[in-house]
Design a protein around this motif. Structure first.
Motif, PDB file in Angstrom:
ATOM      1  N   SER A   1       0.857  -1.176   0.000  1.00  0.00           N
ATOM      2  CA  SER A   1       0.000   0.000   0.000  1.00  0.00           C
ATOM      3  C   SER A   1       0.899   1.233   0.000  1.00  0.00           C
ATOM      4  O   SER A   1       2.039   1.194   0.473  1.00  0.00           O
ATOM      5  N   TYR A   2       0.379   2.313  -0.536  1.00  0.00           N
ATOM      6  CA  TYR A   2       1.221   3.474  -0.812  1.00  0.00           C
ATOM      7  C   TYR A   2       1.871   4.045   0.449  1.00  0.00           C
ATOM      8  O   TYR A   2       2.978   4.570   0.396  1.00  0.00           O
ATOM      9  N   ASP A   3       1.203   3.965   1.590  1.00  0.00           N
ATOM     10  CA  ASP A   3       1.731   4.529   2.832  1.00  0.00           C
ATOM     11  C   ASP A   3       2.433   3.500   3.706  1.00  0.00           C
ATOM     12  O   ASP A   3       2.842   3.800   4.827  1.00  0.00           O
ATOM     13  N   CYS A   4       2.580   2.289   3.195  1.00  0.00           N
ATOM     14  CA  CYS A   4       3.192   1.212   3.974  1.00  0.00           C
ATOM     15  C   CYS A   4       4.684   1.477   4.206  1.00  0.00           C
ATOM     16  O   CYS A   4       5.399   1.925   3.306  1.00  0.00           O
ATOM     17  N   ILE A   5       5.155   1.205   5.426  1.00  0.00           N
ATOM     18  CA  ILE A   5       6.579   1.285   5.734  1.00  0.00           C
ATOM     19  C   ILE A   5       7.225  -0.048   5.374  1.00  0.00           C
ATOM     20  O   ILE A   5       6.833  -1.098   5.881  1.00  0.00           O
ATOM     21  N   ILE A   6       8.207   0.006   4.492  1.00  0.00           N
ATOM     22  CA  ILE A   6       8.894  -1.205   4.045  1.00  0.00           C
ATOM     23  C   ILE A   6      10.271  -1.268   4.685  1.00  0.00           C
ATOM     24  O   ILE A   6      11.055  -0.318   4.612  1.00  0.00           O
ATOM     25  N   GLU A   7      10.560  -2.401   5.314  1.00  0.00           N
ATOM     26  CA  GLU A   7      11.842  -2.620   5.965  1.00  0.00           C
ATOM     27  C   GLU A   7      12.053  -4.119   6.100  1.00  0.00           C
ATOM     28  O   GLU A   7      11.109  -4.905   5.936  1.00  0.00           O
ATOM     29  N   PRO A   8      13.269  -4.559   6.366  1.00  0.00           N
ATOM     30  CA  PRO A   8      13.487  -5.990   6.580  1.00  0.00           C
ATOM     31  C   PRO A   8      12.619  -6.506   7.725  1.00  0.00           C
ATOM     32  O   PRO A   8      12.475  -5.839   8.752  1.00  0.00           O
ATOM     33  N   ALA A   9      12.010  -7.666   7.521  1.00  0.00           N
ATOM     34  CA  ALA A   9      11.182  -8.266   8.563  1.00  0.00           C
ATOM     35  C   ALA A   9      12.024  -8.511   9.809  1.00  0.00           C
ATOM     36  O   ALA A   9      13.145  -9.030   9.717  1.00  0.00           O
ATOM     37  N   LYS A  10      11.513  -8.120  10.951  1.00  0.00           N
ATOM     38  CA  LYS A  10      12.272  -8.238  12.204  1.00  0.00           C
ATOM     39  C   LYS A  10      12.685  -9.668  12.491  1.00  0.00           C
ATOM     40  O   LYS A  10      13.725  -9.921  13.094  1.00  0.00           O
ATOM     41  N   ALA A  11      11.869 -10.629  12.043  1.00  0.00           N
ATOM     42  CA  ALA A  11      12.200 -12.036  12.267  1.00  0.00           C
ATOM     43  C   ALA A  11      13.430 -12.472  11.478  1.00  0.00           C
ATOM     44  O   ALA A  11      14.025 -13.517  11.776  1.00  0.00           O
ATOM     45  N   LEU A  12      13.833 -11.665  10.484  1.00  0.00           N
ATOM     46  CA  LEU A  12      14.974 -12.026   9.646  1.00  0.00           C
ATOM     47  C   LEU A  12      16.219 -11.207   9.971  1.00  0.00           C
ATOM     48  O   LEU A  12      17.229 -11.303   9.274  1.00  0.00           O
TER      49      LEU A  12
END
Length: 333
Positions: free
Chosen positions: A283-294
């Motif tokens: 979604s346009y406002d989604c924060i994208i970052e490495p998944a914390k589990a990884l």
């Protein structure tokens, strides 16, 4: 030499590639006779055991794979390809009437690269989410376009979310980690006419997608290539299959475990090509970052967190369609 056209001819009805379509020697395709890659993974989704391991391995090694027995009815796929052939083969005077767009979709036959060189294709793109609101804003010619493409996208939604769930499971992420924050946002259909000299031009310049994943239906045509170990490799055509490629956002979420790689489209002297690409984006406002589990002490984060819109604004690579369309005001007027 100037090529004289009659009033019914189209831009690609030429004996020589026009100068405005000729790429610099460094960007021109090389080794057009390279063998079609027969080692790109073809994954059967109908197997009793979900082929999660195969998908992850393909996403790590190639950034590309094809899926068969995916559950999308063959008729829905063939109807979508048929209605797009109708669209792209409408008389020039009708197609030209679609420029500029007057709702929320764009048709063009003169895309330019950053260097001002035209690419050898015609393109139709529009938003797909939310589907019930977008459908009525699509082209109304051919008359069955909206109905056929809406049915196609319903199936693509199901298939893309299924693939994302399998990737989540393979990465060790909780169910819904990706599908709950993603949308089949954009459909981009491409028509690549036959070209007098494919060695001089390109259908799409080399690029990476800013999506999570991209699903491409290419019928029985070829021309899509991906870069592996410094070599461009053709993606073969398998009947009723979808090509899936990993986008930048999924590489980020996986903390680099999955790869988004360069790909392009070359032209053909004898054949035309139509492809249907659907971009599954955050979604346009989604924060994208490495998944914390990884992320851990041994595998620290390789990417900074970024809002998806800001990421796209900073990385406007050729081949991305999100910004241009999101800037369109969607209305019925």
């Amino acid at each position: 030499m100037e090529i004289k056209k009659d009033k019914d001819s189209r831009w690609f009805d030429v004996e020589l590639v026009p100068e405005s379509y000729i790429f610099s020697p460094t960007d021109r395709p090389q080794n057009l006779d390279v063998a079609i890659c027969d080692s790109i993974p073809v994954i059967d989704l109908a197997k009793h055991i979900q082929p999660i391991e195969s998908i992850l391995k393909a996403s790590q090694e190639f950034g590309f794979f094809q899926v068969i027995n995916h559950g999308v009815p063959e008729k829905i796929m063939s109807d979508a390809m048929s209605v797009l052939k109708e669209f792209f083969h409408m008389p020039s005077k009708e197609a030209t009437g679609y420029v500029p767009h007057n709702k929320g979709w764009i048709y063009t036959n003169n895309d330019c690269t950053k260097d001002g060189v035209h690419i050898w294709r015609e393109n139709l793109k529009h938003l797909c989410h939310p589907l019930d609101k977008c459908t009525k804003l699509w082209p109304n010619k051919p008359t069955r376009y909206q109905e056929v493409i809406a049915a196609y996208l319903l199936e693509i939604n199901k298939l893309s979310f299924r693939i994302l769930e399998m990737i989540c499971e393979g990465l060790g992420l909780e169910p819904g980690y990706l599908s709950d924050t993603s949308e089949v946002q954009i459909l981009s259909s491409n028509f690549y006419p036959s070209c007098p000299d494919p060695s001089l031009t390109l259908g799409i310049l080399a690029h990476q997608d800013t999506s999570l994943i991209t699903l491409v239906y290419q019928g029985d045509s070829t021309g899509l290539q991906f870069l592996k170990d410094g070599q461009w490799i053709n993606v073969g055509s398998i009947p009723n299959s979808f090509v899936v490629n990993i986008g930048n956002q999924l590489e980020i979420v996986s903390n680099g475990k999955l790869r988004s790689i360069d790909h392009r489209v070359v032209t053909s002297k004898d054949k035309t090509r139509i492809s249907i690409a659907t971009f599954v984006n955050p979604s346009y406002d989604c924060i994208i970052e490495p998944a914390k589990a990884l992320v851990n002490k041994n595998e620290p984060s390789r990417y900074k967190a970024s809002r998806y819109k800001e990421y796209v604004d900073r990385n406007k690579a050729f081949g991305d369609y999100t910004v241009a369309l999101r800037d369109v005001v969607i209305s019925e007027s």
